[in-house]
Design a protein around this motif. Sequence first.
Motif, PDB file in Angstrom:
ATOM      1  N   ILE A   4       0.839  -1.201   0.000  1.00 29.65           N
ATOM      2  CA  ILE A   4       0.000   0.000   0.000  1.00 29.65           C
ATOM      3  C   ILE A   4       0.874   1.252   0.000  1.00 29.65           C
ATOM      4  O   ILE A   4       0.554   2.229  -0.679  1.00 29.65           O
ATOM      5  CB  ILE A   4      -0.983  -0.015   1.194  1.00 29.65           C
ATOM      6  N   THR A  53      -6.592  -0.412  -1.386  1.00 29.36           N
ATOM      7  CA  THR A  53      -6.556  -0.352   0.080  1.00 29.36           C
ATOM      8  C   THR A  53      -7.682  -1.189   0.671  1.00 29.36           C
ATOM      9  O   THR A  53      -7.465  -1.946   1.627  1.00 29.36           O
ATOM     10  CB  THR A  53      -6.676   1.111   0.557  1.00 29.36           C
ATOM     11  N   LEU A  57      -7.272  -4.595   3.092  1.00 30.40           N
ATOM     12  CA  LEU A  57      -7.859  -4.694   4.432  1.00 30.40           C
ATOM     13  C   LEU A  57      -8.897  -5.817   4.483  1.00 30.40           C
ATOM     14  O   LEU A  57      -8.985  -6.552   5.478  1.00 30.40           O
ATOM     15  CB  LEU A  57      -8.488  -3.370   4.839  1.00 30.40           C
ATOM     16  N   ALA A  63      -4.296  -2.840   9.579  1.00 28.50           N
ATOM     17  CA  ALA A  63      -4.234  -1.478   9.054  1.00 28.50           C
ATOM     18  C   ALA A  63      -2.934  -0.820   9.520  1.00 28.50           C
ATOM     19  O   ALA A  63      -2.602  -0.842  10.704  1.00 28.50           O
ATOM     20  CB  ALA A  63      -5.436  -0.676   9.524  1.00 28.50           C
ATOM     21  N   HIS A  67      -2.105   2.507   5.084  1.00 26.86           N
ATOM     22  CA  HIS A  67      -3.544   2.448   4.825  1.00 26.86           C
ATOM     23  C   HIS A  67      -4.198   3.772   5.231  1.00 26.86           C
ATOM     24  O   HIS A  67      -5.060   4.292   4.514  1.00 26.86           O
ATOM     25  CB  HIS A  67      -4.196   1.300   5.606  1.00 26.86           C
TER      26      HIS A  67
END
Length: 184
Positions: A4, A53, A57, A63, A67
């Motif tokens: 991410i 994202t 998740l 997280a 994120h």
Amino acid sequence: MGFIGWMIVTCEILFWVFIVLGLVTRYILKKNTLSLILLSLSPLVDLLLLILTSVDLYQGAVATYAHALAAVYIGVSVAFGKSMVKWADERFQYYVLKNGVKPSKHYGRKHASEQLKGWVKHLVAYLIGVSMLLIMIYLINNPLRTEALNAVMKIWSMALTIDLLISISYIVWPKKESSPSKKL
């Protein structure tokens, strides 16, 4: 840096690549339709980041700050996107094409007004980003997996407050144009 994190970097680069390509296409190649297409791709970069994202998740990732920064990035991009394109457009015309109006600096009340408008955009970015963070926290429903999201909300809240205080300070102490002797 995880997946991410790299996607945020990639999306930020793509955002500016589409802006520059759009401006080059508009002013140098004189292709207005293609320019609009390229400029309109920059919001799609935000959508891509949101999807990546969310999928990460959803697949059970804890997280991270990356994120949370994705939500911040999207909020800022939505709130400031149009003004960032306008800023780039003005500078491209003046500095690259050597035409257009020189970007001006503001002083006094005008500067204070611009600062407050910037703060309102920051507030909009904050509301969008924090809403996304709260949705992530709600959907994950596990405080151990969302600590970073909460931490970023606290930091961003402090930054928003500091930005407001700085913006208000320009009303109390207006920015003055420096004298010619100080410019040397």
